[in-house]
Design a protein around this motif. Structure first.
Motif, PDB file in Angstrom:
ATOM      1  N   LYS A 267      -2.094  -0.065  -6.568  1.00  0.00           N
ATOM      2  CA  LYS A 267      -1.861  -1.379  -5.521  1.00  0.00           C
ATOM      3  C   LYS A 267      -1.832  -2.800  -6.030  1.00  0.00           C
ATOM      4  CE  LYS A 267      -3.809  -3.283  -1.285  1.00  0.00           C
ATOM      5  NZ  LYS A 267      -4.699  -3.097  -0.168  1.00  0.00           N
ATOM      6  N   GLU A 268      -2.665  -2.853  -7.217  1.00  0.00           N
ATOM      7  CA  GLU A 268      -2.806  -3.882  -7.931  1.00  0.00           C
ATOM      8  C   GLU A 268      -1.432  -4.241  -8.778  1.00  0.00           C
ATOM      9  OE1 GLU A 268      -5.563  -6.509 -11.041  1.00  0.00           O
ATOM     10  OE2 GLU A 268      -6.531  -4.536 -10.283  1.00  0.00           O
ATOM     11  N   LEU A 269      -1.033  -3.198  -9.337  1.00  0.00           N
ATOM     12  CA  LEU A 269       0.393  -3.243 -10.172  1.00  0.00           C
ATOM     13  C   LEU A 269       1.569  -3.533  -9.289  1.00  0.00           C
ATOM     14  CD1 LEU A 269       0.376  -0.187 -12.622  1.00  0.00           C
ATOM     15  CD2 LEU A 269       0.699  -2.426 -13.204  1.00  0.00           C
ATOM     16  N   ALA A 270       1.346  -2.983  -7.857  1.00  0.00           N
ATOM     17  CA  ALA A 270       2.504  -3.250  -7.078  1.00  0.00           C
ATOM     18  C   ALA A 270       2.583  -4.524  -6.265  1.00  0.00           C
ATOM     19  CB  ALA A 270       2.604  -2.165  -5.634  1.00  0.00           C
ATOM     20  N   THR A 271       1.129  -5.136  -6.494  1.00  0.00           N
ATOM     21  CA  THR A 271       1.203  -6.501  -5.811  1.00  0.00           C
ATOM     22  C   THR A 271       1.780  -7.707  -6.605  1.00  0.00           C
ATOM     23  OG1 THR A 271      -0.835  -5.721  -4.747  1.00  0.00           O
ATOM     24  CG2 THR A 271      -0.480  -8.279  -4.651  1.00  0.00           C
ATOM     25  N   ILE A 272       2.569  -8.314  -6.011  1.00  0.00           N
ATOM     26  CA  ILE A 272       3.302  -9.627  -6.789  1.00  0.00           C
ATOM     27  C   ILE A 272       2.371 -10.583  -6.429  1.00  0.00           C
ATOM     28  CG2 ILE A 272       5.027 -11.027  -6.399  1.00  0.00           C
ATOM     29  CD1 ILE A 272       6.917  -8.866  -5.260  1.00  0.00           C
ATOM     30  N   GLU A 273       2.215 -11.358  -7.832  1.00  0.00           N
ATOM     31  CA  GLU A 273       1.446 -12.506  -7.967  1.00  0.00           C
ATOM     32  C   GLU A 273       2.253 -13.751  -7.281  1.00  0.00           C
ATOM     33  OE1 GLU A 273      -1.087 -14.798  -8.574  1.00  0.00           O
ATOM     34  OE2 GLU A 273      -1.343 -13.338  -9.940  1.00  0.00           O
ATOM     35  N   LYS A 274       1.263 -14.362  -6.448  1.00  0.00           N
ATOM     36  CA  LYS A 274       1.614 -15.572  -5.694  1.00  0.00           C
ATOM     37  C   LYS A 274       1.129 -16.842  -5.943  1.00  0.00           C
ATOM     38  CE  LYS A 274       2.457 -12.629  -1.611  1.00  0.00           C
ATOM     39  NZ  LYS A 274       2.226 -12.457  -0.008  1.00  0.00           N
ATOM     40  N   ASN A 275       0.461 -16.736  -7.196  1.00  0.00           N
ATOM     41  CA  ASN A 275      -0.131 -17.867  -7.621  1.00  0.00           C
ATOM     42  C   ASN A 275       0.139 -18.047  -9.296  1.00  0.00           C
ATOM     43  OD1 ASN A 275      -1.692 -20.555  -7.512  1.00  0.00           O
ATOM     44  ND2 ASN A 275      -3.717 -19.277  -7.979  1.00  0.00           N
TER      45      ASN A 275
ATOM     46  N   ASP B  22       9.098   1.834 -12.024  1.00  0.00           N
ATOM     47  CA  ASP B  22       8.519   0.550 -12.240  1.00  0.00           C
ATOM     48  C   ASP B  22       7.285   0.480 -12.708  1.00  0.00           C
ATOM     49  OD1 ASP B  22       8.957  -2.227 -11.803  1.00  0.00           O
ATOM     50  OD2 ASP B  22       8.258  -2.203  -9.560  1.00  0.00           O
ATOM     51  N   ASN B  23       6.740   1.694 -13.464  1.00  0.00           N
ATOM     52  CA  ASN B  23       5.509   1.647 -13.995  1.00  0.00           C
ATOM     53  C   ASN B  23       4.264   1.708 -13.088  1.00  0.00           C
ATOM     54  OD1 ASN B  23       6.790   1.807 -16.371  1.00  0.00           O
ATOM     55  ND2 ASN B  23       6.823  -0.369 -16.782  1.00  0.00           N
ATOM     56  N   ILE B  24       4.662   2.093 -11.963  1.00  0.00           N
ATOM     57  CA  ILE B  24       3.533   2.310 -11.083  1.00  0.00           C
ATOM     58  C   ILE B  24       3.363   3.690 -10.735  1.00  0.00           C
ATOM     59  CG2 ILE B  24       2.822   1.722  -8.462  1.00  0.00           C
ATOM     60  CD1 ILE B  24       4.645  -0.564  -8.568  1.00  0.00           C
ATOM     61  N   PRO B  25       2.024   4.308 -11.022  1.00  0.00           N
ATOM     62  CA  PRO B  25       1.850   5.778 -11.260  1.00  0.00           C
ATOM     63  C   PRO B  25       1.741   6.468  -9.924  1.00  0.00           C
ATOM     64  CG  PRO B  25      -0.222   4.525 -11.888  1.00  0.00           C
ATOM     65  CD  PRO B  25       0.956   3.686 -11.821  1.00  0.00           C
ATOM     66  N   GLY B  26       1.083   5.768  -8.943  1.00  0.00           N
ATOM     67  CA  GLY B  26       1.167   6.125  -7.474  1.00  0.00           C
ATOM     68  C   GLY B  26       0.055   7.370  -7.327  1.00  0.00           C
ATOM     69  N   VAL B  27      -0.041   8.036  -6.368  1.00  0.00           N
ATOM     70  CA  VAL B  27      -1.231   9.503  -6.203  1.00  0.00           C
ATOM     71  C   VAL B  27      -0.284  10.345  -6.241  1.00  0.00           C
ATOM     72  CG1 VAL B  27      -2.628  10.295  -4.705  1.00  0.00           C
ATOM     73  CG2 VAL B  27      -2.661   7.758  -4.833  1.00  0.00           C
ATOM     74  N   PRO B  28      -0.603  11.451  -7.046  1.00  0.00           N
ATOM     75  CA  PRO B  28       0.153  12.698  -7.204  1.00  0.00           C
ATOM     76  C   PRO B  28       0.114  13.484  -5.946  1.00  0.00           C
ATOM     77  CG  PRO B  28      -1.414  12.497  -9.057  1.00  0.00           C
ATOM     78  CD  PRO B  28      -1.673  11.276  -8.054  1.00  0.00           C
TER      79      PRO B  28
ATOM     80  N   ASP C 212       0.719  -1.176   0.020  1.00  0.00           N
ATOM     81  CA  ASP C 212      -0.049   0.017  -0.114  1.00  0.00           C
ATOM     82  C   ASP C 212       0.891   1.213   0.119  1.00  0.00           C
ATOM     83  OD1 ASP C 212      -3.152  -0.835   0.766  1.00  0.00           O
ATOM     84  OD2 ASP C 212      -1.530  -2.149   1.335  1.00  0.00           O
ATOM     85  N   VAL C 213       1.948   1.115   0.730  1.00  0.00           N
ATOM     86  CA  VAL C 213       2.720   2.393   0.657  1.00  0.00           C
ATOM     87  C   VAL C 213       3.335   2.406  -0.826  1.00  0.00           C
ATOM     88  CG1 VAL C 213       5.215   3.311   1.429  1.00  0.00           C
ATOM     89  CG2 VAL C 213       3.622   2.026   3.226  1.00  0.00           C
ATOM     90  N   LYS C 214       3.791   1.654  -1.425  1.00  0.00           N
ATOM     91  CA  LYS C 214       4.399   1.714  -2.498  1.00  0.00           C
ATOM     92  C   LYS C 214       3.366   2.131  -3.647  1.00  0.00           C
ATOM     93  CE  LYS C 214       7.015   0.032  -6.077  1.00  0.00           C
ATOM     94  NZ  LYS C 214       8.235  -0.596  -6.569  1.00  0.00           N
ATOM     95  N   ALA C 215       2.045   1.880  -3.430  1.00  0.00           N
ATOM     96  CA  ALA C 215       0.965   2.068  -4.530  1.00  0.00           C
ATOM     97  C   ALA C 215       0.755   3.766  -4.245  1.00  0.00           C
ATOM     98  CB  ALA C 215      -0.216   1.318  -4.242  1.00  0.00           C
ATOM     99  N   LEU C 216       0.793   3.955  -2.971  1.00  0.00           N
ATOM    100  CA  LEU C 216       0.539   5.393  -2.867  1.00  0.00           C
ATOM    101  C   LEU C 216       1.515   6.402  -3.297  1.00  0.00           C
ATOM    102  CD1 LEU C 216      -0.901   5.679   0.905  1.00  0.00           C
ATOM    103  CD2 LEU C 216      -2.390   6.160  -1.330  1.00  0.00           C
ATOM    104  N   MET C 217       2.962   5.973  -2.949  1.00  0.00           N
ATOM    105  CA  MET C 217       3.960   6.903  -3.452  1.00  0.00           C
ATOM    106  C   MET C 217       4.198   6.647  -4.807  1.00  0.00           C
ATOM    107  SD  MET C 217       6.982   4.690  -1.534  1.00  0.00           S
ATOM    108  CE  MET C 217       8.237   5.512  -2.626  1.00  0.00           C
ATOM    109  N   GLY C 218       3.805   5.723  -5.460  1.00  0.00           N
ATOM    110  CA  GLY C 218       4.342   5.335  -6.950  1.00  0.00           C
ATOM    111  C   GLY C 218       5.698   5.292  -7.109  1.00  0.00           C
ATOM    112  N   ASP C 219       6.098   4.604  -8.085  1.00  0.00           N
ATOM    113  CA  ASP C 219       7.291   4.416  -8.644  1.00  0.00           C
ATOM    114  C   ASP C 219       7.363   4.536 -10.170  1.00  0.00           C
ATOM    115  OD1 ASP C 219      10.052   3.617  -9.266  1.00  0.00           O
ATOM    116  OD2 ASP C 219      10.018   1.650  -7.889  1.00  0.00           O
ATOM    117  N   SER C 220       7.926   5.376 -10.646  1.00  0.00           N
ATOM    118  CA  SER C 220       7.919   5.721 -12.199  1.00  0.00           C
ATOM    119  C   SER C 220       8.985   4.619 -12.598  1.00  0.00           C
ATOM    120  CB  SER C 220       8.175   6.948 -12.516  1.00  0.00           C
ATOM    121  OG  SER C 220       9.419   7.639 -12.050  1.00  0.00           O
TER     122      SER C 220
END
Length: 848
Positions: free
Chosen positions: A243-251, A190-196, A180-188
């Motif tokens: 958040k969906e982008l930042a979540t690693i697939e486990k299955n 890693d192609n995660i837009p985040g919240v401005p 959730d932290v990563k989803a909010l802050m984003g990571d350009s």
């Protein structure tokens, strides 16, 4: 004890290694720093963790998206550098050679594979270690899943460990909340837009309090700070998408058999061959002793009996090839007929007879061997170091162990001296046929046999002869320099208005660009740049800068020559320097102990150092210098009719060029125009750019472009030749001299513009400079041989670039002049004549 599996994030570790290590290339010009860093990191973690199973996961491409709908958020991830991209497939081949399981699956990123495997292996009661340079993997940490992340600080890399409790301690959130932290802050990246407007600090504070993005949104009215609340309210859909982008697939769905990941001996023969090819010497110790020798049985016998030793020498004179090595105090080694001997005792006469026999002698560093011997011919000699250098002139520090590794797949560590001696002879014997075949295949065998091997004896004679130096005059020269340096110091302090350490770039930068306020100051991390190119731009306008540049020249003259040369004067009053033929990439000779190739000749005080080099009593120096040899070679190689005709007509090349470039009649060319044309002529040889020419001539770049355009109109064949050289270098990976010497140009494949530009200049210049070097070597051999043949007292003592210096008996001056003309001007038959300038003097200064 439970089984343990190590899971490695392939691209992540490669990427970290690539940017964390300086650029490395092997003999073939392949970039290897990422591979080397990956392996050292892997071995470090394996040593620490001692896993039972190992798997490396790679992305199919650099990174894929987890869902088609997210393609519009492409982030700003930089494309992978070409030098890194070329290492990825090699890395996979190396891992395969080591028997390490690799997994990659279209549609899944490496971290999805690692996430799936970590859950699967933990459920099967495994301890799991994940090695990655990506913090995203921290979301996978549990009490049984350990995340190892390498971090580099101040040049030192440490691998940090994170279980779930360590994530909480470090980041104040659980592994799940870390998503959730990563989803909010984003990571350009890693192609995660985040919240401005929400950074890491605010994101962490929100998740610590509300545990999830969803819960934070449910309490949006009380969320603080208000700016973050407004941003989350406006971009909630972006947050949940992130958040969906930042979540690693486990299955993830991909085939995986745990048994195939079981670790066996990874230091296999196939892996060893890769390590050799990549030149990872520091990692060779990882291989078991039986793998190192790769079935090469030295079959060594130590011989102390004199009768037996003489029998061995006699037999050696009757075989086609003998591998030879000699080490003072440790004996002589001979290898032939699959037997290697180390012979103890003094057998100098027998060795000289062997070298005079028809047997071909394979050895390394024959010039060093010849210091102990009298060798009359090179016709039966094969120096493996020189052969290896010709095959790869970009590598200049060959040892016999390098040849053993490259040609015989034989990895040799440190060993006791007699065994080392035996292996040297063994390697010389077994590598000779391979190196000879390589030279023939690359069309350099004649260059090797007719030029480089005879040069070994020529250089040996020069080193033994040495050159006399007047120690008293050298001391006086040093004192004179010191006086000039002291006067300059006083003037500089006066103009600066203070005393400071002129040799300190930091202090000098402050004085020039802060205290005196000079323009064009470039501030770096360590202070202002005071490099020569920066100061030279200021020297004409500011006298203090001109004096500082002169001060630098004089202090270098004093330390390098006035003080430095004194250390090399032998008990006979002569300097016996060393000449090297396997150092430069172009084939030019170099010298050390001392380096006489770089004696400054542009300033009078620098030229005067030559006065201390004197001919002995009843002798003079005869100096012969090729006139414009590289320009003449340019005419030959380019086949430019105008340039060839000018040389055939013995015209003033620089005046002709000036007339055409500056559009003035030949008879009206001014001295300045001729000097500028000379700069253009020689600049073209070195692939000079309009920017470089503008700097050299202090003209605008546009004027420089016009000069170069007019030059190529005057000599159209040159432009065609230079362009062709670059094209061929790109196609073949190398350029060649007129005599087939190769110069690899790996720089042309670099993604760095400056490197590629350098490669283009190399491709243009190396055939010219290399051909000049080849011709000079031929001339040296012929001159030295003729002096010996006529049994003259005169000796060749120095070679500096295009110049030969003969210490000549006064009765032999005319003979020596004739030898120089005959064997320098007529050494090869070219479409333009070669010319030399000859001068005679009591010392080198007068003779020049």
């Amino acid at each position: 004890m439970k089984d343990k599996i190590l899971l490695v994030d392939g691209h992540s570790i490669l990427n970290r290694a690539f940017y964390g290590l300086p650029d490395l290339t092997n003999a073939e010009g392949l970039h290897t720093n990422a591979i080397y860093g990956f392996l050292t990191m892997l071995f470090k973690v394996m040593d620490e963790e001692k896993p039972d199973y190992l798997t490396v996961a790679f992305d199919v491409s650099a990174k894929t998206f987890r869902h088609e709908m997210f393609k519009e958020y492409k982030g700003t991830r930089k494309p992978m550098a070409d030098e890194l991209r070329e290492q990825v497939p090699i890395m996979k081949e190396v891992l395969t050679a080591m028997g390490i399981t690799i997994i990659e699956k279209e549609g899944l990123e490496a971290d999805d594979i690692l996430g799936t495997l970590s859950v699967k292996c933990e459920s099967q009661d495994f301890d799991v270690v994940i090695l990655s340079g990506d913090r995203d993997l921290l979301q996978l940490a549990t009490k049984r899943v350990k995340i190892r992340i390498p971090k580099t600080s101040k040049g030192k890399t440490e691998v940090y460990t994170y279980y779930d409790e360590d994530v909480v301690a470090q980041y104040h959130v659980t592994p799940d909340e870390f998503i959730d932290v990563k989803a909010l802050m984003g990571d350009s990246s890693d192609n995660i837009p985040g919240v401005p407007s929400i950074g890491e600090k605010t994101a962490t504070k929100i998740i610590v309090e509300y545990k999830s993005i969803e819960n934070a949104y449910a309490h949006i009215e009380e969320l603080k700070p208000p700016r973050a609340a407004n941003a989350l309210k406006e971009h909630y859909d972006l947050a949940t998408l992130s958040k969906e982008l930042a979540t690693i697939e486990k299955n993830g769905d991909f085939p995986f058999e745990l048994s195939e990941a079981k670790l066996e001996n990874i230091f296999t023969k196939e892996a060893y061959e890769w390590f050799q090819k990549l030149e990872f010497k520091n990692l060779f110790s990882k291989f078991e002793e039986e793998d190192k020798e790769n079935s090469h049985d030295i079959n060594l016998k130590v011989v102390e009996d004199k009768k037996k030793a003489l029998e061995i020498f006699d037999a050696a004179k009757k075989v086609p090839l003998v591998g030879f090595a000699l080490k003072e105090n440790y004996g002589i080694s001979l290898c032939y007929n699959e037997q290697t001997y180390v012979i103890l005792g003094d057998y100098k006469d027998e060795v000289e007879k062997l070298f005079s026999s028809p047997t071909q002698i394979g050895a390394f560093q024959i010039k060093d061997i010849s210091k102990e011997l009298v060798i009359h011919t090179s016709s039966n000699l094969f120096d493996g170091i020189i052969a290896a250098y010709l095959m790869n002139p970009l590598k200049n520090d060959y040892t016999y162990k390098d040849v053993a590794r490259e040609q015989l797949n034989l990895m040799l560590d440190e060993m006791e001296p007699q065994k080392d001696l035996g292996y040297e002879a063994y390697t010389a014997f077994h590598s000779q046929p391979i190196l000879e075949a390589n030279l023939k295949q690359s069309n350099m065998y004649e260059l090797f046999t007719n030029l480089e091997m005879p040069l070994v004896l020529t250089l040996d004679r020069m080193e033994k002869a040495g050159v006399m130096v007047d120690a008293k005059e050298l001391e006086e020269y040093g004192n004179e320099l010191q006086k000039s340096i002291s006067l300059l110091e006083t003037d500089i302090y006066k103009e600066a208005g203070e005393e400071f350490n002129i040799n300190s770039p930091k202090q000098l930068g402050v004085v020039l660009f802060e205290n005196l306020g000079l323009p064009h100051g470039k501030k770096t991390k360590t202070g202002y740049s005071t490099a020569a190119d920066v100061l030279e731009k200021l020297a004409k306008e500011f006298p203090i800068v001109d004096k500082i540049l002169e001060y630098r020249q004089l202090t270098k003259l004093k330390s390098t020559y006035a003080d430095g040369l004194a250390h090399f004067i032998g008990t006979d009053g002569r300097i016996h320097g060393k000449f090297h033929q396997t150092i430069t990439a172009t084939g030019r000779l170099s010298s050390t102990e001392p380096n006489l190739q770089n004696i400054p000749i542009r300033m009078e005080l620098g030229r005067r150092i030559r006065k201390v080099f004197k001919a002995k009593e009843d002798y003079v120096f005869v100096d012969a210098d090729y006139s414009q040899i590289e320009l003449r070679i340019l005419a030959v190689l380019s086949k430019d009719e105008n340039l060839i005709k000018a040389y055939q007509d013995q015209s003033d090349i620089h005046r002709i060029t000036a007339s055409n470039v500056f559009n003035v009649p030949f008879d009206e060319v001014t001295p300045l125009q001729r000097r500028n044309a000379k700069a253009v002529n020689f600049g073209i040889v070195y692939g000079i750019s309009s920017f470089g020419l503008s700097q050299d001539l202090s003209i605008t770049r546009k004027e420089a472009e016009t000069y170069i355009e007019n030059y190529f109109k005057t000599y159209p064949g040159i432009k065609k030749f230079l362009d062709t050289q670059v094209e061929q270098a790109k196609e073949n990976g190398y350029v060649t001299t007129l005599y087939h010497r190769r110069r690899p140009v790996p720089e042309l494949s670099s993604s760095n513009y400056m490197q590629r530009s350098f490669g283009e200049r190399v491709a243009m210049n190396a055939p010219i400079q290399g051909t000049a070097a080849d011709i000079m070597k031929m001339a040296m051999n012929q001159v030295s041989d003729e002096l010996e043949k006529q049994n003259l007292k005169s000796k060749l003592v120095l070679q500096v670039h295009d110049e030969l210096l003969i210490e000549t008996h006064k009765d032999e001056v005319q003979k020596v002049k004739e030898i120089l003309v005959n064997h320098m001007e007529k050494v090869v038959d070219l479409s333009v004549p070669l010319e030399i300038d000859i001068h005679v003097g009591e010392n080198w200064y007068e003779a020049k």
